[in-house]
Design a protein around this motif. Structure first.
Motif, PDB file in Angstrom:
ATOM      1  N   TYR A  20       0.831  -1.204   0.000  1.00  0.00           N
ATOM      2  CA  TYR A  20       0.000   0.000   0.000  1.00  0.00           C
ATOM      3  C   TYR A  20       0.866   1.253   0.000  1.00  0.00           C
ATOM      4  O   TYR A  20       0.605   2.207  -0.744  1.00  0.00           O
ATOM      5  CB  TYR A  20      -0.929  -0.001   1.211  1.00  0.00           C
ATOM      6  N   GLU A  24       1.377   4.381  -2.735  1.00  0.00           N
ATOM      7  CA  GLU A  24       1.190   5.788  -2.405  1.00  0.00           C
ATOM      8  C   GLU A  24       2.448   6.620  -2.643  1.00  0.00           C
ATOM      9  O   GLU A  24       2.517   7.790  -2.262  1.00  0.00           O
ATOM     10  CB  GLU A  24       0.772   5.919  -0.939  1.00  0.00           C
ATOM     11  N   THR A 104      -5.641   0.665   9.572  1.00  0.00           N
ATOM     12  CA  THR A 104      -5.846   0.613   8.132  1.00  0.00           C
ATOM     13  C   THR A 104      -4.634   1.245   7.451  1.00  0.00           C
ATOM     14  O   THR A 104      -4.035   2.185   7.982  1.00  0.00           O
ATOM     15  CB  THR A 104      -7.111   1.392   7.723  1.00  0.00           C
ATOM     16  N   PRO A 105      -4.252   0.742   6.294  1.00  0.00           N
ATOM     17  CA  PRO A 105      -3.132   1.360   5.567  1.00  0.00           C
ATOM     18  C   PRO A 105      -3.361   2.842   5.303  1.00  0.00           C
ATOM     19  O   PRO A 105      -2.435   3.642   5.347  1.00  0.00           O
ATOM     20  CB  PRO A 105      -3.085   0.558   4.264  1.00  0.00           C
ATOM     21  N   ARG A 106      -4.614   3.213   5.079  1.00  0.00           N
ATOM     22  CA  ARG A 106      -4.926   4.612   4.808  1.00  0.00           C
ATOM     23  C   ARG A 106      -4.600   5.492   6.003  1.00  0.00           C
ATOM     24  O   ARG A 106      -4.061   6.592   5.863  1.00  0.00           O
ATOM     25  CB  ARG A 106      -6.402   4.736   4.445  1.00  0.00           C
ATOM     26  N   GLU A 107      -4.944   5.013   7.215  1.00  0.00           N
ATOM     27  CA  GLU A 107      -4.635   5.786   8.416  1.00  0.00           C
ATOM     28  C   GLU A 107      -3.133   5.911   8.603  1.00  0.00           C
ATOM     29  O   GLU A 107      -2.623   6.975   8.965  1.00  0.00           O
ATOM     30  CB  GLU A 107      -5.257   5.132   9.646  1.00  0.00           C
ATOM     31  N   VAL A 109      -0.781   5.866   6.315  1.00  0.00           N
ATOM     32  CA  VAL A 109      -0.257   6.814   5.330  1.00  0.00           C
ATOM     33  C   VAL A 109      -0.533   8.253   5.771  1.00  0.00           C
ATOM     34  O   VAL A 109       0.332   9.128   5.674  1.00  0.00           O
ATOM     35  CB  VAL A 109      -0.866   6.554   3.939  1.00  0.00           C
ATOM     36  N   ALA A 110      -1.730   8.500   6.286  1.00  0.00           N
ATOM     37  CA  ALA A 110      -2.078   9.848   6.735  1.00  0.00           C
ATOM     38  C   ALA A 110      -1.156  10.300   7.864  1.00  0.00           C
ATOM     39  O   ALA A 110      -0.692  11.451   7.883  1.00  0.00           O
ATOM     40  CB  ALA A 110      -3.531   9.878   7.186  1.00  0.00           C
TER      41      ALA A 110
END
Length: 229
Positions: A20, A24, A104-107, A109-110
């Motif tokens: 992930y 990104e 989560t990968p999204r968290e 990354v953020a």
């Protein structure tokens, strides 16, 4: 492209996060134990380290302690959800932030981008404000350098950010919401003790006033202020 060192012995999660993050735009190296994590963090040209608490050979907290002995590279801890003690100890040892697992990968990354943005933009100040002084404290934001009473002051990237916010408002109370947004790069979360722990670490590094009071005062229900003397 930012280089990230991922230290986690969960091979499945590590592979997922690596894929992930690379999608990104990050460049990611992954290792599975604390000893390898310390070695690579200190020898590699990484922008940030993602460090799990539960690791073989050397746990994440001890790995962080060894990294902080010689390096101020940003470190984001992965902690078990509900493990408040690990989070507090990690912050006290110099972690810049933490993300509870499972995440989560999204968290992730953020949070990574938030830390890296704070580090990279902290020096974008005009020449008039290139040096910031408040009493015995002198900061050079563009160089991420600090002196206290004429001596070098070693700070993590998050500690530097928080102290810079307080220094720019020396003698005035700064709310925790502002400290979180400008120092941590995220809105203040309910029950989040990160700011308190980081400021406690800074207090220890600054020592006490002749009166015995702290240079950083806590004002109940309002925030913190850096004493200007």
């Amino acid at each position: 492209m930012h280089k990230v060192l991922l230290v986690d012995d969960d091979l499945g999660l590590s592979a997922l996060l690596k894929k992930y993050l690379e999608g990104e735009g990050f460049q990611v190296d992954a290792v599975q134990d604390g000893e390898a994590g310390v070695s690579r963090a200190l020898d590699g040209d990484y922008a940030i380290v993602v460090l799990d608490v539960m690791l073989p050979l050397l746990d994440g907290l001890e790995a962080l302690r060894r990294i902080r002995q010689t390096s101020q590279i940003p470190v984001l801890m992965l902690t078990g959800r509900g493990d408040d003690l690990d989070r507090v100890v990690g912050l006290e040892l110099g972690a810049d932030d933490y993300v509870p697992k499972p995440c989560t990968p999204r968290e992730l990354v953020a949070r990574l981008r938030s830390i890296l943005r704070r580090v990279s933009t902290a020096g974008q100040v005009d020449t008039v404000r290139a040096t910031l002084s408040a009493g015995p404290l002198t900061l050079w934001p563009e160089r991420r350098r600090a002196e206290w009473q004429g001596q070098p002051l070693e700070l993590t990237s998050t500690e530097f950010n928080l102290l810079e916010v307080l220094a720019r408002h020396a003698g005035h109370i700064v709310g925790k919401e502002i400290l979180s947004e400008q120092g941590l790069g995220r809105p203040l979360a309910r029950y989040d003790r990160s700011i308190d722990v980081h400021l406690s670490s800074i207090r220890q590094k600054l020592g006490a006033l002749p009166s015995g009071r702290s240079w950083i005062q806590s004002v109940r229900g309002m925030g913190y202020q850096l004493v200007r003397e």
